[in-house]
Motif scaffolding. Structure first.
Motif, PDB file in Angstrom:
ATOM      1  N   CYS A  41      53.203  17.458  53.569  1.00  0.00           N
ATOM      2  CA  CYS A  41      53.239  17.542  52.108  1.00  0.00           C
ATOM      3  C   CYS A  41      51.855  17.884  51.564  1.00  0.00           C
ATOM      4  N   TYR A  42      50.829  17.171  52.046  1.00  0.00           N
ATOM      5  CA  TYR A  42      49.483  17.432  51.514  1.00  0.00           C
ATOM      6  C   TYR A  42      48.977  18.820  51.909  1.00  0.00           C
ATOM      7  N   GLN A  43      49.309  19.260  53.141  1.00  0.00           N
ATOM      8  CA  GLN A  43      48.895  20.608  53.555  1.00  0.00           C
ATOM      9  C   GLN A  43      49.458  21.655  52.584  1.00  0.00           C
ATOM     10  N   SER A  44      50.715  21.460  52.182  1.00  0.00           N
ATOM     11  CA  SER A  44      51.346  22.420  51.267  1.00  0.00           C
ATOM     12  C   SER A  44      50.728  22.338  49.874  1.00  0.00           C
ATOM     13  N   LEU A  45      50.319  21.128  49.474  1.00  0.00           N
ATOM     14  CA  LEU A  45      49.835  20.911  48.104  1.00  0.00           C
ATOM     15  C   LEU A  45      48.331  21.111  47.957  1.00  0.00           C
ATOM     16  N   GLN A  46      47.623  21.280  49.085  1.00  0.00           N
ATOM     17  CA  GLN A  46      46.164  21.204  49.061  1.00  0.00           C
ATOM     18  C   GLN A  46      45.543  22.154  48.042  1.00  0.00           C
ATOM     19  N   GLU A  47      45.990  23.393  48.054  1.00  0.00           N
ATOM     20  CA  GLU A  47      45.411  24.376  47.134  1.00  0.00           C
ATOM     21  C   GLU A  47      45.679  23.985  45.678  1.00  0.00           C
ATOM     22  N   LEU A  82      63.022  19.378  53.941  1.00  0.00           N
ATOM     23  CA  LEU A  82      62.018  19.876  54.892  1.00  0.00           C
ATOM     24  C   LEU A  82      61.036  18.803  55.367  1.00  0.00           C
ATOM     25  N   LEU A  83      60.845  17.759  54.566  1.00  0.00           N
ATOM     26  CA  LEU A  83      59.802  16.779  54.888  1.00  0.00           C
ATOM     27  C   LEU A  83      60.304  15.532  55.614  1.00  0.00           C
ATOM     28  N   LEU A  84      61.483  15.068  55.281  1.00  0.00           N
ATOM     29  CA  LEU A  84      61.919  13.764  55.795  1.00  0.00           C
ATOM     30  C   LEU A  84      62.419  13.886  57.234  1.00  0.00           C
ATOM     31  N   PRO A  85      62.044  12.929  58.071  1.00  0.00           N
ATOM     32  CA  PRO A  85      62.492  12.996  59.472  1.00  0.00           C
ATOM     33  C   PRO A  85      64.006  12.868  59.569  1.00  0.00           C
ATOM     34  N   TRP A  86      64.593  13.622  60.497  1.00  0.00           N
ATOM     35  CA  TRP A  86      66.039  13.546  60.704  1.00  0.00           C
ATOM     36  C   TRP A  86      66.386  12.274  61.471  1.00  0.00           C
ATOM     37  N   PRO A  87      67.390  11.580  61.041  1.00  0.00           N
ATOM     38  CA  PRO A  87      67.779  10.368  61.785  1.00  0.00           C
ATOM     39  C   PRO A  87      68.421  10.733  63.131  1.00  0.00           C
ATOM     40  N   ASN A  88      68.383   9.796  64.044  1.00  0.00           N
ATOM     41  CA  ASN A  88      69.065   9.910  65.348  1.00  0.00           C
ATOM     42  C   ASN A  88      68.431  10.946  66.281  1.00  0.00           C
ATOM     43  N   SER A 136      55.841  27.497  52.125  1.00  0.00           N
ATOM     44  CA  SER A 136      56.386  28.648  51.373  1.00  0.00           C
ATOM     45  C   SER A 136      57.049  28.174  50.084  1.00  0.00           C
ATOM     46  N   LEU A 137      57.794  27.086  50.169  1.00  0.00           N
ATOM     47  CA  LEU A 137      58.482  26.542  48.989  1.00  0.00           C
ATOM     48  C   LEU A 137      57.458  26.161  47.916  1.00  0.00           C
ATOM     49  N   ILE A 138      56.435  25.391  48.308  1.00  0.00           N
ATOM     50  CA  ILE A 138      55.437  24.940  47.339  1.00  0.00           C
ATOM     51  C   ILE A 138      54.655  26.136  46.787  1.00  0.00           C
ATOM     52  N   SER A 139      54.374  27.105  47.654  1.00  0.00           N
ATOM     53  CA  SER A 139      53.653  28.300  47.210  1.00  0.00           C
ATOM     54  C   SER A 139      54.431  29.029  46.118  1.00  0.00           C
ATOM     55  N   ALA A 140      55.737  29.142  46.317  1.00  0.00           N
ATOM     56  CA  ALA A 140      56.577  29.816  45.312  1.00  0.00           C
ATOM     57  C   ALA A 140      56.627  29.019  44.013  1.00  0.00           C
ATOM     58  N   LEU A 141      56.706  27.700  44.132  1.00  0.00           N
ATOM     59  CA  LEU A 141      56.827  26.853  42.946  1.00  0.00           C
ATOM     60  C   LEU A 141      55.524  26.808  42.137  1.00  0.00           C
ATOM     61  N   THR A 142      54.383  27.033  42.804  1.00  0.00           N
ATOM     62  CA  THR A 142      53.087  26.867  42.117  1.00  0.00           C
ATOM     63  C   THR A 142      52.374  28.195  41.878  1.00  0.00           C
ATOM     64  N   ARG A 143      53.082  29.324  42.055  1.00  0.00           N
ATOM     65  CA  ARG A 143      52.433  30.639  41.959  1.00  0.00           C
ATOM     66  C   ARG A 143      51.677  30.799  40.629  1.00  0.00           C
ATOM     67  N   GLN A 156      62.179  17.268  66.084  1.00  0.00           N
ATOM     68  CA  GLN A 156      62.145  17.283  64.609  1.00  0.00           C
ATOM     69  C   GLN A 156      61.770  18.651  64.030  1.00  0.00           C
ATOM     70  N   GLN A 157      61.305  19.597  64.896  1.00  0.00           N
ATOM     71  CA  GLN A 157      60.975  20.971  64.461  1.00  0.00           C
ATOM     72  C   GLN A 157      59.947  20.970  63.313  1.00  0.00           C
ATOM     73  N   TRP A 158      58.896  20.131  63.458  1.00  0.00           N
ATOM     74  CA  TRP A 158      57.928  19.991  62.368  1.00  0.00           C
ATOM     75  C   TRP A 158      57.207  21.299  62.060  1.00  0.00           C
ATOM     76  N   ALA A 159      56.931  22.120  63.071  1.00  0.00           N
ATOM     77  CA  ALA A 159      56.167  23.356  62.846  1.00  0.00           C
ATOM     78  C   ALA A 159      56.920  24.298  61.905  1.00  0.00           C
ATOM     79  N   VAL A 160      58.200  24.513  62.215  1.00  0.00           N
ATOM     80  CA  VAL A 160      59.015  25.409  61.377  1.00  0.00           C
ATOM     81  C   VAL A 160      59.170  24.823  59.970  1.00  0.00           C
ATOM     82  N   ARG A 161      59.447  23.550  59.920  1.00  0.00           N
ATOM     83  CA  ARG A 161      59.660  22.895  58.619  1.00  0.00           C
ATOM     84  C   ARG A 161      58.380  22.921  57.780  1.00  0.00           C
ATOM     85  N   SER A 162      57.214  22.770  58.447  1.00  0.00           N
ATOM     86  CA  SER A 162      55.945  22.796  57.733  1.00  0.00           C
ATOM     87  C   SER A 162      55.707  24.164  57.089  1.00  0.00           C
TER      88      SER A 162
END
Length: 1190
Positions: A875-881, A795-801, A818-825, A807-813
């Motif tokens: 990454c930091y936006q997801s981890l901020q909390e 979800l974080l690394l830019p796609w080559p080419n 959601s992924l980090i939220s689930a992992l840190t519940r 890059q669809q950053w909004a959807v990936r963000s």
């Protein structure tokens, strides 16, 4: 003093009592003290002289010699000249009269004592010292004694210890060099005379049936029929006395060659003679003749003949190890190589009577050596003589230096008493084969580039012999050593081709056949199919110092050779390896037809013992070959991608097929007839196929960048199929080895390949669901971290080419949040409950949650720390909390050092990777929180009372501060005063008195970073000042803090930790290189010569001898700031402050320190000063009390 006779009886009684089993340690200490006091008396040597001539007690003789040794080496300067003359006269007479009856270790010790006198007095007061040795050698009755004296003289005078002045060392070396030609002539004469005398009676052997072919090769090597004929003469049978003399002569030569320069003194006739004796090592026939009728005496004779070969090879290797070869000596070298390769040809010659391997087994004397060591140990234990490790050339002097250092007796292991107790012969510490392998290594690493250009030297024929020698080694260690030689050769060939690209094809064509043959044989050697007996001997359980088993080492070294051949001959290597891989893959892929359903699951219906054994061998081979294919992945990428595309595609397609096959039929869970053998084999093959596919991730990435422009379907199919193989394995029910291989492959696909479609593959969606499902059984920690890293990177690394807009950053963000939220519940829920006191069980559960969550988050941050800004922002936006929760939890767990350690690790990773994204206000909040929490009391608790975990906490805190002080700009500058204060007022006092190096290295790195990255905090720019004042003046600020930091560095040089010393010396030198530290006024006027003084004292006290060179360079750099002051003020002041030397000696030391200003001369002067200062102190300490010095 008592009468001599009474003293002798008393001493014998004391020695017997000392070594008696019933004597207590307290009584032994009393005896020690008594002996020490006796030895210190003036004139004690006279009694010792009487003891030596009147006793047969070994202990008494050794004690007496030790008294003499101490007198000569430590007190000789204060001995009256008349006494010296008497000692110089009596000891050689004693040796001459009793050398045949004295035990050999007493005789050798007596020789050493006489040589010590020569070391002090020759030639001024002991003018006939060396002449006497030459006369002893020339007299047939005393030749062995003369040779022992000669070898001891070479050892003690050529490279003397520090108890001599530099001038005396140089004088001794020059005196010895003047004698070299005479000595080499004498030794040559002895060896030639014995050889010629016994050659007359040697029987001529019948012609060999293979003489024709060996003669041809020999002629090629020697380019001289007469030389070949000479070396083909039969080896004489020597009597034991002649063998003993020859072994002593060869030992002398080996030591002489270790220090004399290569020159015309080493004549062709001497070299030829040495090679004659080297033939003893490879002459099995003569050994067998010596052991006729099974007589033990004859067997020993046969082994001693082999020992002559080992000693001769030692001489050759000493010459070979010299890299600097004068032009006039190159011809000699060529002759040496030709003659040595004649021996190699003799060793590897194959005929019906003897295979090469059996011949090498007979030549390899390890078993013999170990037997001799056991015998030696038994004899020594019976003797019960204590051994004190000598401080003087311990390795060389073990056989004669059973000395009582400072007359101190400790009953220690006496196994090193001597080199050999069987008669007067030393044991073979190294087999002939090992010596020969050393020669080959030296030839390839040092001299091949020099010799290859000679048309007379046939390199290809040499490689043929080396090939035979390598693959008939009788031991694994021998084979490893030979593989190292091939690695050296392949490196040489690779670098030669890179430097001469125009000749690439010509060079390769010359060696192509040899390389293909080498590749084929190395591959055969790693396969049970061809080499089962040897491979089954390898240990695959015990880990060595490099954390690998014997089997893993064997395979790794073999695959390195395969890889180096692949680099030179890619197409040949691939066409050799791939068909072998295919054969084993067919067996593995065919197992599906033998899988049957049973009551408890699936079972492999192969039960016959022979079939199981064959399957086991095939699976082990497949595992090895998969590793080989993976090792070669790097040779399909980069510039050669297109040229080797089809080969690589074939490999990757097979690997994808194999991994999918293993996952689909679940061979890792199948029942087998021999579960303890076949199940681990099946798991290993599956794991190795995943690892091999992972090795091709860079090739897949390059394929992806090429394929997106054309038809990408083939690439999509490969990646999708690989993911289908990986997904079923990400389960807590799968064996850890296989699970981790699958996780690593997933990480590589997500991180290195990064296909845009990866997230949409159903298999990847399953992994997302599996990881975020709280009801699923958790994976082992390591696997959980890897899978979370892979999903985060998808979800974080830019796609080559693809351009930024696609890059669809909004959807990936959103998905990443959601992924980090689930992992840190569970972790985020701790914030509310952490403040209240927790019961023990509850606390342990909390610790588990913290550990699992922070290890995942820390790994995610670390993996993207070097990536583009957008990735780090998301990454930091997801981890901020979670970061804010961590900061809130930190004070609650400040006294739980294990939790604090993990939290600080997480914050350190954040600071290193995401400090820009965190923003200044929050970063300041974190730093302030830490500074507030780490009070002096808390630091003391962590460092002093919580052991290694507490120290790790403080070290990580200091590392965080290192990151802060390195930040450019003015943002964090306000924290500098409080950080410096923390270091100097809180951390420094706590660790200053601790001998442990914990925390110190990190503290001094922080101080270095403060200076290096904040120089203007202490020194304002002098350029600005020069504009205003017209002259460059440096403005000093925060002088007190700067001085305190410098003082801390200075004090660190007084501590014993050599690693800290080296680190801090490097930091000072770096500050001088970058910031001109030594030139700053404050340093130059108040600190410079204090540092020089400390560094000189360190050299004088020999506390950090391993850093002599670095310390010498640092002293030069400091002195060079102001040489005039150094020579005019510092040096006289330093010498004036030196205790233990008189004013005359100080003047000599000052005069000998030449006023050189270049680095080599200056450092040489420094080391001369240090050596001579130590020498003068030793001399002065040895003078009797009340001595008047003029």
């Amino acid at each position: 003093m008592a009468s001599e006779e009474a003293s002798l009886r008393a001493l014998e009684s004391l020695m017997t009592e000392f070594f008696h089993d019933c004597t207590t340690n307290e009584r032994k200490r009393e005896i020690e003290e008594l002996l020490n006091n006796f030895a210190q008396q003036i004139g004690a040597w006279r009694f010792c002289l009487y003891f030596l001539s009147s006793t047969r007690n070994d202990y008494v003789m050794m004690y007496s010699l030790t008294v003499f040794e101490n007198l000569i080496n430590k007190m000789w300067l204060g001995v009256p000249s008349q006494d010296k003359m008497e000692i110089r006269s009596c000891l050689p007479k004693l040796l001459l009269a009793h050398h045949k009856t004295l035990p050999y270790f007493i005789r050798n010790k007596l020789c050493k004592v006489i040589v010590d006198i020569g070391r002090q007095d020759w030639p001024m007061f002991y003018h006939d010292f060396f002449t006497n040795i030459l006369q002893l050698i020339q007299s047939p009755l005393t030749t062995p004694l003369g040779l022992i004296m000669l070898k001891t003289t070479s050892e003690e005078l050529a490279c003397p210890r520090e108890d001599l002045s530099v001038a005396r060392k140089e004088e001794l070396r020059k005196l010895l060099l003047d004698q070299v030609q005479t000595v080499l002539g004498l030794l040559t004469g002895i060896l030639e005379t014995i050889w010629d005398k016994h050659s007359v009676t040697a029987a001529t052997p019948p012609p060999s049936p293979t003489a024709g072919e060996s003669g041809d090769l020999l002629s090629n090597l020697l380019q001289s029929p007469s030389a070949a004929k000479l070396l083909n003469q039969p080896i004489p049978i020597l009597d034991s006395e002649s063998e003993y003399i020859c072994s002593l002569a060869l030992e002398c030569l080996a030591h002489l060659f270790s220090w004399i320069p290569l020159s015309t003194s080493i004549t062709p006739s001497l070299l030829t003679t040495i090679f004659h004796f080297a033939r003893f090592g490879c002459d099995i026939r003569a050994r067998k003749m010596a052991s006729v009728n099974g007589s033990s005496q004859n067997c020993v004779l046969g082994q001693e003949r082999g020992r002559l070969g080992v000693l001769a090879m030692s001489c050759i290797n000493e010459l070979m190890s010299k890299n600097c070869v004068p032009m006039e000596f190159e011809e000699y070298l060529l002759r040496m190589f030709q003659q040595t390769f004649y021996l190699l040809q003799k060793i590897t010659k194959d005929n019906n009577a003897h295979t090469v391997k059996s011949r090498l087994e007979e030549l390899d004397e390890r078993i013999w050596s170990s037997k001799r060591r056991v015998e030696r140990y038994k004899v020594v234990r019976e003797l019960k003589l204590p051994h004190i490790h000598s401080q003087e050339h311990q390795k060389r002097h073990v056989e004669r230096d059973v000395s009582y250092v400072s007359y101190t007796f400790h009953e220690q292991d006496a196994t090193l008493l001597c080199k050999g107790v069987n008669g007067e012969k030393g044991c073979v510490s190294c087999s002939y084969i090992e010596k020969f392998t050393d020669f080959l290594r030296l030839f390839v690493s040092v001299h091949l580039r020099r010799i290859e250009s000679y048309s007379q030297f046939p390199v290809v024929e040499f490689l043929t012999l080396l090939f035979k020698y390598t693959f008939h080694q009788p031991t694994h260690e021998g084979y490893f050593s030979c593989l190292d030689i091939w690695t050296l050769f392949l490196d040489y060939l690779t670098s030669k081709i890179k430097s001469r690209l125009a000749d690439k094809e010509a060079v390769l064509s010359r060696y192509k056949d040899a390389l293909v043959l080498l590749l084929t044989e190395v591959l055969n050697r790693i396969q049970f199919r061809y080499n089962q007996a040897q491979l089954e001997e390898l240990d695959d359980e015990t880990l060595d110092d490099d954390q690998q088993t014997e089997w893993q080492r064997y395979l790794r070294q073999s695959l390195e050779v395969v890889a180096k051949v692949m680099e030179l001959l890619p197409s040949h290597a691939f066409s050799t390896l791939f068909p072998v891989l295919q054969d084993n893959l067919e067996v593995y892929l065919g197992l599906q037809q033998f899988v049957v359903t049973s009551g408890s699951g699936h079972r492999l219906n192969i039960t016959a013992e022979n079939d199981c054994r064959r399957l086991h061998c095939s699976l082990r081979d497949l595992s090895s070959l998969l590793q080989a294919v993976g090792r070669l992945a790097e040779y399909f990428i980069g510039d050669v991608f297109a040229a080797r595309f089809n080969d690589a595609l074939t490999v990757v397609e097979r690997l994808v097929k194999v991994t999918l096959y293993g996952s689909q039929i679940k061979l890792y869970n199948i029942e087998t007839a021999v579960p303890s053998v076949l199940k681990p084999d099946l798991i290993d093959v599956h794991a190795q196929s995943l690892a091999a596919l992972q090795a091709y991730s860079h090739w897949l990435a390059q394929f992806y960048s090429e394929a997106h422009r054309q038809n990408p379907q083939q690439f999509i199919s490969l990646v999708s199929t690989a993911m289908e193989a990986v997904t079923p394995l990400i389960s807590s029910k799968v064996q850890e080895k296989l699970l981790l291989s699958a996780c690593h492959l997933l990480v590589s696909l997500a991180t290195t390949v990064r296909p845009v479609f990866l997230i949409s593959i159903p298999a990847v969606q399953k992994v997302f669901n599996r990881i975020t499902d709280t009801s699923a059984q958790p994976l082992v920690d390591k696997a959980q971290v890897l899978v979370c890293r892979a999903l985060s990177n998808v979800l974080l690394l830019p796609w080559p080419n693809l351009p930024e807009s696609e890059q669809q950053w909004a959807v990936r963000s959103t998905n990443h949040a959601s992924l980090i939220s689930a992992l840190t519940r569970d972790y985020r829920h701790l914030k509310s409950s952490a403040i209240a006191p927790q019961r023990k069980m509850q606390l342990e559960d909390t610790k588990v949650i913290i550990h699992q969550t922070l290890s995942v988050l820390e790994d995610i941050v670390e993996s993207i720390s070097g990536e583009a800004t957008k990735s780090r922002q998301i990454c930091y936006q997801s981890l901020q909390e979670s970061v804010q929760v961590s900061l809130a939890l930190f004070p609650a767990f400040i006294h739980q050092s294990d939790v604090t350690d993990e939290m600080l690790s997480f914050f350190l990773t954040l600071f290193q990777g995401l400090r820009v994204q965190m923003g200044v206000p929050f970063t300041e909040q974190i730093i302030q929180t830490f500074l507030n929490m780490f009070t002096r009391e808390q630091l003391a608790e962590s460092i002093l009372h919580e052991g290694s975990t507490g120290c790790r906490v403080v070290e990580k805190f200091l590392k965080i501060l290192q990151v802060v002080v390195q930040e450019p700009g003015q943002v964090f500058k306000p924290f500098l005063p409080s950080i410096i204060s923390l270091c100097m007022e809180q951390v420094c006092p706590i660790i200053a008195e601790r001998p442990s190096p914990d925390v110190k290295a990190e503290l001094f790195e922080l101080l270095f970073r403060i200076l290096h990255h904040n120089w203007r905090y202490f020194f304002k720019s002098s350029v600005l000042a020069s504009v205003h004042r017209g002259v460059a003046e440096e403005q000093m600020e925060n002088e007190v803090q700067f001085s305190a930091i410098m003082q801390a560095f200075g004090q660190s040089f007084l501590q014993p930790d050599i690693h800290l010393f080296k680190q801090n010396l490097f930091y000072l030198e770096t500050l001088n290189t970058k910031q001109k530290l030594y030139h700053k006024k404050i340093f130059r006027t108040t600190m410079l010569f204090q540092f020089v003084n400390v560094l000189l004292q360190v050299l004088v006290h020999k506390s950090h001898d391993l850093l002599q060179e670095e310390i010498g360079i640092a002293i030069y750099n400091m002195a060079s700031v102001d040489f005039d002051s150094f020579y005019a003020a510092f040096l006289p002041e330093f010498l004036a402050s030196c205790d233990g030397v008189d004013s005359n000696q100080k003047n000599v030391l000052g005069r000998n320190f030449k006023m050189d200003r270049d680095l080599p001369s200056f450092t040489q002067n420094v080391h001369r000063l240090v050596n001579d200062l130590r020498y003068y102190r030793l001399c002065n300490d040895s003078l009797p009390p009340g001595t008047v010095k003029l």
